[in-house]
Design a protein around this motif. Structure first.
Motif, PDB file in Angstrom:
ATOM      1  N   VAL A  78       0.789  -1.055  -0.180  1.00 21.83           N
ATOM      2  CA  VAL A  78       0.024   0.069   0.127  1.00 21.83           C
ATOM      3  C   VAL A  78       1.032   1.211   0.076  1.00 21.83           C
ATOM      4  O   VAL A  78       1.695   1.350   0.826  1.00 21.83           O
ATOM      5  N   THR A 115      -4.273   2.206  -2.031  1.00 18.89           N
ATOM      6  CA  THR A 115      -4.442   0.645  -1.879  1.00 18.89           C
ATOM      7  C   THR A 115      -4.448   0.105  -3.525  1.00 18.89           C
ATOM      8  O   THR A 115      -4.978   0.739  -4.369  1.00 18.89           O
ATOM      9  N   GLU A 134       7.891  -3.365   2.889  1.00 21.59           N
ATOM     10  CA  GLU A 134       6.904  -3.091   4.189  1.00 21.59           C
ATOM     11  C   GLU A 134       7.293  -2.452   5.276  1.00 21.59           C
ATOM     12  O   GLU A 134       7.017  -2.585   6.438  1.00 21.59           O
ATOM     13  N   CYS A 155       4.093  -0.759   6.158  1.00 21.13           N
ATOM     14  CA  CYS A 155       2.750  -1.674   6.083  1.00 21.13           C
ATOM     15  C   CYS A 155       3.196  -2.778   6.891  1.00 21.13           C
ATOM     16  O   CYS A 155       2.092  -3.284   7.566  1.00 21.13           O
ATOM     17  N   THR A 178      -1.885  -3.120   8.295  1.00 19.73           N
ATOM     18  CA  THR A 178      -2.732  -3.257   7.363  1.00 19.73           C
ATOM     19  C   THR A 178      -3.969  -4.384   7.977  1.00 19.73           C
ATOM     20  O   THR A 178      -4.892  -4.490   7.198  1.00 19.73           O
ATOM     21  N   GLY A 238       1.758  -6.345   4.850  1.00 17.19           N
ATOM     22  CA  GLY A 238       0.718  -5.827   3.564  1.00 17.19           C
ATOM     23  C   GLY A 238       0.483  -6.777   2.420  1.00 17.19           C
ATOM     24  O   GLY A 238      -0.582  -6.872   2.020  1.00 17.19           O
ATOM     25  N   ASN A 267      -2.296  -9.522   2.325  1.00 15.88           N
ATOM     26  CA  ASN A 267      -3.869  -9.183   1.734  1.00 15.88           C
ATOM     27  C   ASN A 267      -3.942  -9.642   0.512  1.00 15.88           C
ATOM     28  O   ASN A 267      -5.124  -9.611  -0.052  1.00 15.88           O
ATOM     29  N   LYS A 310      -6.393   0.629   4.520  1.00 16.31           N
ATOM     30  CA  LYS A 310      -6.446  -0.946   4.825  1.00 16.31           C
ATOM     31  C   LYS A 310      -5.710  -0.786   6.136  1.00 16.31           C
ATOM     32  O   LYS A 310      -4.690  -0.307   6.709  1.00 16.31           O
TER      33      LYS A 310
END
Length: 460
Positions: free
Chosen positions: A228, A236, A260, A263, A268, A273, A276, A380
């Motif tokens: 993200v 997103t 990351e 995230c 998230t 992240g 997801n 998120k």
């Protein structure tokens, strides 16, 4: 606040700060006539400055870092105990906390196996860039050395990391940059490059493949993406995007590097992240929330397949990863990270992030119904943004000064929020929210109320 936090006791601290500290991301001219803000204490989600003023921190230390909140004595105790036992030894040898945290971390990351320690997100990303280049030279005749990065993404503040920055204002005045870094289009559907289309996610992924084909697949070694996008506008990924990006990279034998740094560690609503979106990376980098700011630590995590490329010829003194991070050998980082992870697990903070993230997004959508200045709401988990516009029909971005006025108004009313800044000229117009994973319904409601009041006052 304790006695040391009283204004009279800290006047000399404020003056010392004014005279000697060079603050991050700050124009210092105003500090000649206005006191710099000095933070003194934090507990839970609240912080106090040197004047005794209390704030609800909705950005986790200003830059998405303090995931488990302030005042965690158990993390401080873990760090203190480890420092007394062994504070440091270079990463050429192991340590107990480094070994144990790598084991705990890898258990959260199916398909990944190896952890390389460093001290910042910028440095962790630099390690990947060096690994990709060394793989290119040792295994591809020097060919697959190019690294793709995405418009609006950000990967750090070093010259190498800025070469991979999709934010022109971050890069401006710091070139020339190293060769071999190539931009691909962003994936912000609200700012679609192709107008209103039903399959925007697939089109944005196809645009990446077009760059690969233009450059030559045999020249591209890796792509570096945020799961993200953070400072580029809390973006997103659109439906179908990650699935197609992964397919494109596998077909062209391009390694996937997921950044990351923001995230990771629950932000998230998943440990990371990328989890997801069903993508399996070759590299994952992380920092900020790994120890929630209680100690400096960053990690570059790889698959065993990547790791094996650096031990293929033990007789060759140039075959291994010839790199060192001095402070990657500090034991405080993994010691803090172990306790940070325990807190997230034992207190159910991943589930809380999902629940409170849903509450925050609902609150922001409610604000959008009342305030025409909100053009888009994205997010998120507890990583959310609201893009402000001057005109909803044309999506003309709100003037940056008015966006910052909203941030300042929230601050004046005791709530710290963020906004995109020094990223993209004319597009620094997104409010950024990343409260700690411990946020309660009351905390979320107060954040939304502060933004509601600020929008009312600024755009009255």
């Amino acid at each position: 606040m304790n006695d040391l936090s009283r204004t009279n006791d800290l006047r000399h601290v404020i003056e010392a700060d004014r005279a000697h500290v060079w603050h991050h991301l700050s124009q210092h001219k105003p500090y000649e006539t206005v006191d710099p803000r000095v933070m003194v204490e934090g507990r839970g989600m609240r912080v106090w400055d040197a004047t005794g003023r209390e704030y609800l921190d909705a950005v986790s230390g200003g830059v998405w870092t303090v995931n488990v909140g302030y005042g965690r004595t158990s993390i401080a105790d873990a760090v203190r105990d480890q420092l007394v036992k062994l504070n440091y030894f270079a990463g050429s040898a192991g340590s107990i906390p480094a070994a144990l945290f790598s084991e705990r971390l890898i258990a959260k990351m199916p398909g990944m196996t190896r952890v390389y320690y460093a001290n910042s997100g910028s440095e962790a990303n630099e390690k990947v860039f060096k690994m990709v280049r060394q793989i290119a030279h040792r295994h591809h005749g020097g060919r697959k050395s190019k690294i793709l990065y995405r418009e609006r993404d950000y990967h750090g503040t070093t010259i190498g990391a800025l070469a991979a920055a999709g934010q022109d204002q971050r890069r401006d005045q710091y070139g020339p940059f190293p060769d071999g870094f190539v931009a691909v289009p962003h994936c912000l559907e609200y700012r679609s490059q192709w107008g209103r289309v039903e399959n925007y996610g697939e089109m944005a992924a196809d645009a990446i493949e077009a760059v690969i084909l233009r450059e030559g697949p045999d020249t591209v070694g890796a792509i570096c993406l945020e799961p993200v996008t953070a400072g580029g506008g809390v973006i997103t990924p659109p439906k179908g995007y990650w699935e197609k990006v992964q397919d494109i990279c596998r077909r062209h034998e391009i390694l996937i590097h997921i950044d990351e740094v923001v995230c990771g560690m629950g932000r998230t609503g998943a440990w990371f992240g990328y989890q997801n979106y069903g993508v399996q990376p070759d590299f994952v980098t992380m920092a900020k929330g790994v120890a929630s700011g209680y100690a400096a630590i960053a990690c570059t995590v790889t698959t065993e397949a990547v790791f094996a490329l650096f031990k293929d010829d033990a007789a060759d003194p140039m075959s291994y990863f010839r790199d060192i991070s001095t402070f990657g050998g500090c034991t405080a980082g993994p010691a803090a990270a172990l306790e940070n992870m325990r807190i997230i697990e034992d207190e159910g903070l991943i589930d809380n992030t999902v629940a409170m993230g849903g509450r925050l997004m609902a609150g922001l959508h409610g604000l959008a119904e009342r305030h025409a200045a909100i053009g888009d709401v994205r997010g998120k988990g507890l990583f959310c943004g609201a893009e402000l516009v001057a005109d909803r029909a044309t999506r003309e971005p709100m003037d940056e000064k008015r966006v910052q006025a909203v941030v300042a108004d929230c601050m004046a009313h005791g709530v710290i929020i963020g906004a995109t800044n020094r990223s993209l000229a004319g597009l620094n117009n997104t409010l950024c929210l990343s409260p700690a994973l411990i946020a309660t319904p009351d905390d979320i409601d107060r954040i939304v109320e502060a933004i509601d009041g600020a929008l009312t006052r600024v755009f009255a």
